[in-house]
Design an enzyme around this catalytic site. Structure first.
Site, PDB file in Angstrom:
ATOM      1  N   SER A  67      37.588  57.142   1.150  1.00 24.24           N
ATOM      2  CA  SER A  67      37.148  55.943   0.770  1.00 24.24           C
ATOM      3  C   SER A  67      35.775  55.821   0.874  1.00 24.24           C
ATOM      4  O   SER A  67      34.989  56.048   1.634  1.00 24.24           O
ATOM      5  CB  SER A  67      37.405  55.053   1.882  1.00 24.24           C
ATOM      6  OG  SER A  67      37.103  53.723   1.954  1.00 24.24           O
ATOM      7  N   ALA A 121      39.827  37.597   1.403  1.00 23.96           N
ATOM      8  CA  ALA A 121      39.332  36.583   0.787  1.00 23.96           C
ATOM      9  C   ALA A 121      40.641  35.745   0.049  1.00 23.96           C
ATOM     10  O   ALA A 121      40.215  34.501  -0.588  1.00 23.96           O
ATOM     11  CB  ALA A 121      38.227  36.772  -0.048  1.00 23.96           C
ATOM     12  N   GLY A 122      41.744  36.253   0.115  1.00 18.33           N
ATOM     13  CA  GLY A 122      43.022  35.706  -0.602  1.00 18.33           C
ATOM     14  C   GLY A 122      43.042  36.306  -1.818  1.00 18.33           C
ATOM     15  O   GLY A 122      43.606  35.475  -2.713  1.00 18.33           O
ATOM     16  N   SER A 125      43.083  42.226  -1.952  1.00 16.08           N
ATOM     17  CA  SER A 125      42.680  43.495  -2.214  1.00 16.08           C
ATOM     18  C   SER A 125      43.784  44.671  -1.587  1.00 16.08           C
ATOM     19  O   SER A 125      43.769  45.845  -2.371  1.00 16.08           O
ATOM     20  CB  SER A 125      41.436  43.748  -1.201  1.00 16.08           C
ATOM     21  OG  SER A 125      41.652  43.818   0.159  1.00 16.08           O
ATOM     22  N   ASP A 170      51.860  39.129  -4.951  1.00 12.63           N
ATOM     23  CA  ASP A 170      50.624  39.805  -5.040  1.00 12.63           C
ATOM     24  C   ASP A 170      50.824  41.064  -5.672  1.00 12.63           C
ATOM     25  O   ASP A 170      50.195  41.548  -6.618  1.00 12.63           O
ATOM     26  CB  ASP A 170      50.080  40.218  -3.619  1.00 12.63           C
ATOM     27  CG  ASP A 170      49.893  38.731  -2.828  1.00 12.63           C
ATOM     28  OD1 ASP A 170      49.836  37.850  -3.562  1.00 12.63           O
ATOM     29  OD2 ASP A 170      49.290  38.911  -1.674  1.00 12.63           O
TER      30      ASP A 170
HETATM   31  P1  ADP Z   1      43.662  40.937   1.291  1.00  9.99           P
HETATM   32  O1  ADP Z   1      43.859  39.456   1.555  1.00  9.99           O
HETATM   33  O2  ADP Z   1      42.258  41.247   0.611  1.00  9.99           O
HETATM   34  O3  ADP Z   1      44.892  41.660   0.819  1.00  9.99           O
HETATM   35  P2  ADP Z   1      44.104  42.448   3.844  1.00  9.99           P
HETATM   36  O4  ADP Z   1      43.806  42.169   5.191  1.00  9.99           O
HETATM   37  O5  ADP Z   1      45.777  42.166   3.497  1.00  9.99           O
HETATM   38  O6  ADP Z   1      43.401  41.391   2.859  1.00  9.99           O
HETATM   39  O7  ADP Z   1      43.911  43.974   3.076  1.00  9.99           O
HETATM   40  C1  ADP Z   1      42.631  44.341   3.339  1.00  9.99           C
HETATM   41  C2  ADP Z   1      42.779  45.914   3.685  1.00  9.99           C
HETATM   42  O8  ADP Z   1      42.979  46.652   2.737  1.00  9.99           O
HETATM   43  C3  ADP Z   1      41.292  46.372   4.460  1.00  9.99           C
HETATM   44  O9  ADP Z   1      41.121  46.162   5.709  1.00  9.99           O
HETATM   45  C4  ADP Z   1      41.433  47.883   3.936  1.00  9.99           C
HETATM   46  O10 ADP Z   1      42.103  48.419   4.905  1.00  9.99           O
HETATM   47  C5  ADP Z   1      42.107  47.873   2.719  1.00  9.99           C
HETATM   48  N1  ADP Z   1      41.269  47.943   1.580  1.00  9.99           N
HETATM   49  C6  ADP Z   1      41.011  46.772   0.690  1.00  9.99           C
HETATM   50  N2  ADP Z   1      40.116  47.278  -0.278  1.00  9.99           N
HETATM   51  C7  ADP Z   1      39.654  48.484  -0.076  1.00  9.99           C
HETATM   52  C8  ADP Z   1      38.571  49.289  -0.410  1.00  9.99           C
HETATM   53  N3  ADP Z   1      37.687  48.926  -1.210  1.00  9.99           N
HETATM   54  N4  ADP Z   1      38.568  50.422   0.302  1.00  9.99           N
HETATM   55  C9  ADP Z   1      39.192  50.760   1.165  1.00  9.99           C
HETATM   56  N5  ADP Z   1      40.044  49.966   1.713  1.00  9.99           N
HETATM   57  C10 ADP Z   1      40.315  48.829   1.328  1.00  9.99           C
END
Ligand code: ADP
Ligand code: MG
Length: 385
Positions: A67, A121-122, A125, A170
């Site tokens: 990562s 942030a909703g 990701s 999502d």
């Molecule tokens: P969201 O609302 O953005 O989906 P979540 O808590 O469900 O928030 O997911 C966020 C998690 O996804 C992070 O803590 C990480 O484990 C993973 N994640 C998201 N983007 C990345 C990234 N760019 N690199 C590594 N892990 C990521």
């Protein structure tokens, strides 16, 4: 260096060769909130912020993953007991496991990935991460799993490996997203339809203002709202047996049971029934290119979420009110509520004055600045050239 170049450079350094590059996207939901568990519509689209991953099969039964954003390297096997410690790696592991559970082949692979969806942030990701790997693994192993099942692989990953009992929206948006289109998904039948959405071409921008607050009430309030909806649906069902979900009910059918259910349940149901109709109205408006009507519906949703469903909060109401005052075309809280972002449809010439005023006035009142995310509706899961 672009994100892609950084990924490719690291991949070469770590693994000494090149792989294929895949990407997927975070998402917004223009309208249709708290409708999913009521069997109604949601109306999401993929955005120009996502995850990108370079991947190549490595001829072993192991995954080697790096990562870039966490600057962390992890290796894991593909059996159930090989679950990695790192949260980010569990998303990748979960996608592998869920693919295997569906009869897909998962050969060991090397990967380097990065992203630009703000975390938590909703904008989902996590769905972007899941759908990137679900799509890539499907391609590299020639599994032929269809896109809907790829979305379900992401959803099951959240359920079974990340402890998040999410719906399908999502991952669906992230897998099915297309530039210039939003997708209306019927959460009961899972039928979906694309609608044109190209605000830039019509002189608008879509901007999210992140209040950066998350009020603690969220999960208990969520369960209470669900119970109210089920209670209202059950009362209506006595008169109209075909009503399986609240979204099947007409407004007048709710009126019939007004005195039989608590006032609170009535208000919650009033919001949901209105919201299902608003999604349909927004779709009609967009087919005519009528962004002003779509925006007005967003305000109605905000009103409903704030006053009837009561899932807004001071910070979000403040941002919504400011948008109204400044003649922004549409504005509402996005997501479950009690914090997070407002989504705003704003005429190009109003964009800068609105964002400046929001940052200044919000900071003055709440002591911290909201974050600003411009979004453009873009493609979902895909292989890059
Ligand atoms: P969201 O609302 O953005 O989906 P979540 O808590 O469900 O928030 O997911 C966020 C998690 O996804 C992070 O803590 C990480 O484990 C993973 N994640 C998201 N983007 C990345 C990234 N760019 N690199 C590594 N892990 C990521
Ligand atoms: Mg998530």
């Amino acid at each position: 260096m672009s994100m892609k170049e950084r990924i490719q450079e690291k991949f070469r350094t770590l693994y000494g060769r090149d792989g294929d590059v895949f990407a997927s996207a975070g998402r917004i939901n223009l309208i249709g909130e708290h409708t999913d568990y009521n069997g109604g519509y949601v109306f999401p689209g993929a955005i120009d912020k996502g995850i990108m991953a370079e991947i190549a099969l490595n001829g072993t039964e192991k995954v080697r993953a790096f990562s870039l954003d966490y600057d962390e390297y992890v290796e894991f096997g593909l059996q159930e007991e090989d679950k990695p410690e790192q949260a980010w790696a569990r998303y990748i592991f979960g996608v592998c496991r869920e693919t295997i559970k569906r009869g897909g082949k998962v050969a060991g692979f090397d990967t380097v990935f990065a992203g630009d969806v703000p975390l938590g942030a909703g904008l989902s990701s996590s769905a972007a991460l899941e759908s990137t790997f679900a799509f890539a693994i499907n391609e590299l192993n020639a599994n032929g799993i269809d896109k809907f099942e790829l979305a379900k692989i992401g959803q099951s990953t959240e359920h079974n490996y990340c402890g998040v009992k999410c719906g399908i929206m999502d991952q669906f948006a992230s897998c099915f997203g297309k530039a210039g289109c939003l997708i209306r998904l019927n959460c009961k039948t899972l039928e979906y339809k694309y609608f044109p959405f190209n605000p830039e071409a019509a002189g608008y921008k879509l901007v999210l203002l992140d209040s950066c607050v998350k009020h603690e009430l969220a999960s208990s309030a969520y369960n209470k709202r669900r119970a109210s909806c089920e209670n209202a649906a059950a009362a209506i069902r006595k008169n109209h047996p075909d009503v399986e979900f609240l979204s099947d009910a007409k407004r007048v059918w709710l009126e019939e049971v007004r005195t039989e259910i608590p006032e609170e349940d009535f208000l919650r149901a009033e919001y949901v029934i209105g919201e299902v109709q608003r999604v349909l109205d927004v779709c009609d408006a967009l087919e005519r290119g009528d962004y002003e009507t779509a925006g007005e519906m967003m305000y109605q949703t905000h009103f409903g979420m704030s006053r009837l469903y009561e899932v807004s909060c001071e910070e979000l109401d403040f941002l919504n009110k400011l948008a109204r005052k400044m003649d922004v075309s549409g504005s509402r809280v996005m997501g479950g509520g009690f914090g997070g972002c407002t989504i705003n449809l704003v005429k190009k010439e109003l964009y800068q004055p609105f964002v400046d005023a929001a940052v200044e006035q919000f900071t003055e009142k709440f002591g911290h600045a909201p974050k600003v995310y411009d979004v453009v509706i873009s493609d979902g899961a895909r292989k890059l050239d």
